[in-house]
Motif scaffolding. Structure first.
Motif, short mmCIF file in Angstrom:
data_model
loop_
_atom_site.label_atom_id
_atom_site.label_comp_id
_atom_site.label_asym_id
_atom_site.label_seq_id
_atom_site.Cartn_x
_atom_site.Cartn_y
_atom_site.Cartn_z
N TRP A 161 0.84 -1.19 0.00
CA TRP A 161 0.00 0.00 0.00
C TRP A 161 0.88 1.25 0.00
CZ3 TRP A 161 -5.49 -0.20 0.34
CH2 TRP A 161 -6.00 -1.50 0.41
N ASN A 162 0.26 2.39 -0.24
CA ASN A 162 0.96 3.66 -0.10
C ASN A 162 1.28 3.89 1.38
OD1 ASN A 162 -1.95 4.02 0.35
ND2 ASN A 162 -1.39 6.14 0.76
N GLN A 163 1.87 5.02 1.69
CA GLN A 163 2.21 5.32 3.08
C GLN A 163 0.91 5.46 3.86
OE1 GLN A 163 5.52 5.41 3.76
NE2 GLN A 163 5.12 5.46 5.95
N TRP A 164 0.42 4.33 4.37
CA TRP A 164 -0.94 4.26 4.93
C TRP A 164 -1.00 4.99 6.27
CZ3 TRP A 164 -5.48 3.53 3.10
CH2 TRP A 164 -6.55 3.21 3.92
N PRO A 165 -1.94 5.94 6.43
CA PRO A 165 -1.96 6.76 7.64
C PRO A 165 -2.82 6.20 8.77
CG PRO A 165 -3.49 7.67 6.06
CD PRO A 165 -2.87 6.45 5.40
N HIS A 166 -3.65 5.19 8.48
CA HIS A 166 -4.62 4.72 9.46
C HIS A 166 -4.16 3.40 10.09
CE1 HIS A 166 -6.95 7.86 7.69
NE2 HIS A 166 -7.19 7.20 6.57
N THR A 167 -4.42 3.23 11.36
CA THR A 167 -3.99 2.02 12.05
C THR A 167 -5.14 1.30 12.76
OG1 THR A 167 -3.42 3.30 14.03
CG2 THR A 167 -1.66 2.91 12.42
N ILE A 168 -6.36 1.76 12.54
CA ILE A 168 -7.53 1.18 13.20
C ILE A 168 -8.47 0.60 12.15
CG2 ILE A 168 -9.54 1.61 14.66
CD1 ILE A 168 -7.95 3.80 16.04
N GLY A 169 -8.64 -0.72 12.17
CA GLY A 169 -9.57 -1.37 11.25
C GLY A 169 -9.02 -2.68 10.75
N PRO A 170 -9.89 -3.49 10.13
CA PRO A 170 -9.50 -4.81 9.65
C PRO A 170 -8.87 -4.78 8.26
CG PRO A 170 -11.83 -4.50 9.29
CD PRO A 170 -11.35 -3.27 10.01
N VAL A 171 -8.15 -5.85 7.96
CA VAL A 171 -7.63 -6.13 6.62
C VAL A 171 -8.33 -7.39 6.13
CG1 VAL A 171 -5.58 -6.69 5.25
CG2 VAL A 171 -5.39 -5.15 7.23
N MET A 172 -8.82 -7.35 4.88
CA MET A 172 -9.53 -8.50 4.31
C MET A 172 -9.02 -8.77 2.90
SD MET A 172 -13.36 -7.52 5.67
CE MET A 172 -13.11 -5.75 5.41
N VAL A 173 -8.93 -10.05 2.54
CA VAL A 173 -8.48 -10.44 1.21
C VAL A 173 -9.45 -11.47 0.65
CG1 VAL A 173 -6.57 -11.29 -0.20
CG2 VAL A 173 -6.09 -10.07 1.94
N TYR A 174 -9.93 -11.21 -0.56
CA TYR A 174 -10.89 -12.08 -1.22
C TYR A 174 -10.34 -12.57 -2.56
CZ TYR A 174 -14.63 -10.16 1.82
OH TYR A 174 -15.41 -9.79 2.88
N MET A 175 -10.91 -13.65 -3.06
CA MET A 175 -10.67 -14.10 -4.42
C MET A 175 -12.01 -14.44 -5.07
SD MET A 175 -7.20 -16.46 -4.18
CE MET A 175 -7.18 -16.72 -5.97
N ALA A 176 -12.04 -14.49 -6.40
CA ALA A 176 -13.23 -14.89 -7.15
C ALA A 176 -12.79 -15.60 -8.41
CB ALA A 176 -14.08 -13.68 -7.50
N LYS A 177 -13.46 -16.69 -8.72
CA LYS A 177 -13.19 -17.44 -9.95
C LYS A 177 -13.89 -16.74 -11.10
CE LYS A 177 -11.85 -21.38 -12.07
NZ LYS A 177 -12.19 -21.07 -13.46
N CYS A 178 -13.16 -16.48 -12.17
CA CYS A 178 -13.76 -15.87 -13.35
C CYS A 178 -14.36 -16.96 -14.23
CB CYS A 178 -12.71 -15.09 -14.13
SG CYS A 178 -12.02 -13.69 -13.21
N PRO A 179 -15.54 -16.71 -14.82
CA PRO A 179 -16.20 -17.76 -15.60
C PRO A 179 -15.44 -18.15 -16.86
CG PRO A 179 -17.36 -15.66 -15.78
CD PRO A 179 -16.34 -15.49 -14.72
#
Length: 247
Positions: free
Chosen positions: A97-115
């Motif tokens: 990420w860029n120089q991220w200024p926020h430190t409060i909150g979740p990180v989530m990672v998703y995937m999706a199969k393309c048809p």
């Protein structure tokens, strides 16, 4: 009063710098040990070649049902400039990420199969499944250690592993930060990139593991609309979206 074109240009540039400092997005990736540049926001997509889908602003999405929530604004493929990263199932993906200024909150990672091909896919029509998440690590809501704090401490990067049992094929991967440091509205920062998965197995998520964007979140979710400062002693946080599918 006369205002020079140079002054106007400088004002616009400084405004954009302010946006970058205040907010952000994924700038690059390391996927299976190979480095990839991301899309350059605030620039024309013409001539850009990247595995990342187009995103046009560092500003957050504040409505959990926004039509751009799948891959940010505008989330389009780049046509002839759209690339995909070839990677083996079970490999690590690092998003920078860029120089991220926020430190409060979740990180989530998703995937999706393309048809078929991901380049021809519309991100909002895909069925997404979560492969990684982290929220409140320790302590209380307003003062504790969060996943975003860990991201910042780790050179503004987040490392996830693609499930080894996923079948080969074309997939999108979606990284998302949900900043909840303000008491008035959530701030979603999603970015997508295209993958061509090799190897793998024969397991695929189904049922409650699959969600749409928009559709996965609502304003009534306890982890979306939350005032952390009104709950100074609470030590638990519910990450929005489905459970993590680990294959």
């Amino acid at each position: 009063m006369f205002i020079s074109a140079a002054l106007v240009s400088l004002t616009v540039a400084l405004a954009q710098v302010g946006q970058v400092i205040a907010h952000g997005g994924v700038l690059s990736y390391s996927i299976g040990g190979q480095y990839y540049n991301g899309f350059v926001a605030y620039n024309t997509p013409t001539g850009q070649k990247t595995i990342q889908r187009e995103w046009d602003t560092y500003n957050p999405i504040t409505n959990p049902t926004d039509g751009s929530l799948s891959c940010n604004t505008n989330g389009a493929n780049l046509g002839s400039g759209q690339l995909s990263a070839t990677v083996a199932a079970g490999s690590k993906v690092i998003a920078y990420w860029n120089q991220w200024p926020h430190t409060i909150g979740p990180v989530m990672v998703y995937m999706a199969k393309c048809p078929s091909t991901c380049t021809s896919a519309t991100a909002s029509s895909l069925s997404w499944f979560k492969i990684d998440q982290a929220g409140l690590i320790s302590g209380a809501l307003p003062t504790g250690t969060w996943a975003q704090g860990q991201l910042v401490a780790n050179n503004n990067s987040w490392t996830s592993t693609i499930p080894a049992s996923l079948p080969a094929g074309e997939y999108m991967i979606r990284h998302e930060l949900l900043a909840i440091h303000t008491s008035d509205q959530p701030q979603f920062y999603p970015e997508c990139a295209q993958l061509k998965l090799t190897g793998g197995g024969s397991s695929s998520p189904s049922g409650s593991y699959l969600v749409k964007f928009p559709g996965a979140y609502s304003a009534s979710d306890p982890g979306v609309t939350i005032d952390i400062y009104s709950q100074p002693t609470v030590t638990n946080y519910t990450i929005p979206g489905p459970a993590v599918w680990r294959g």
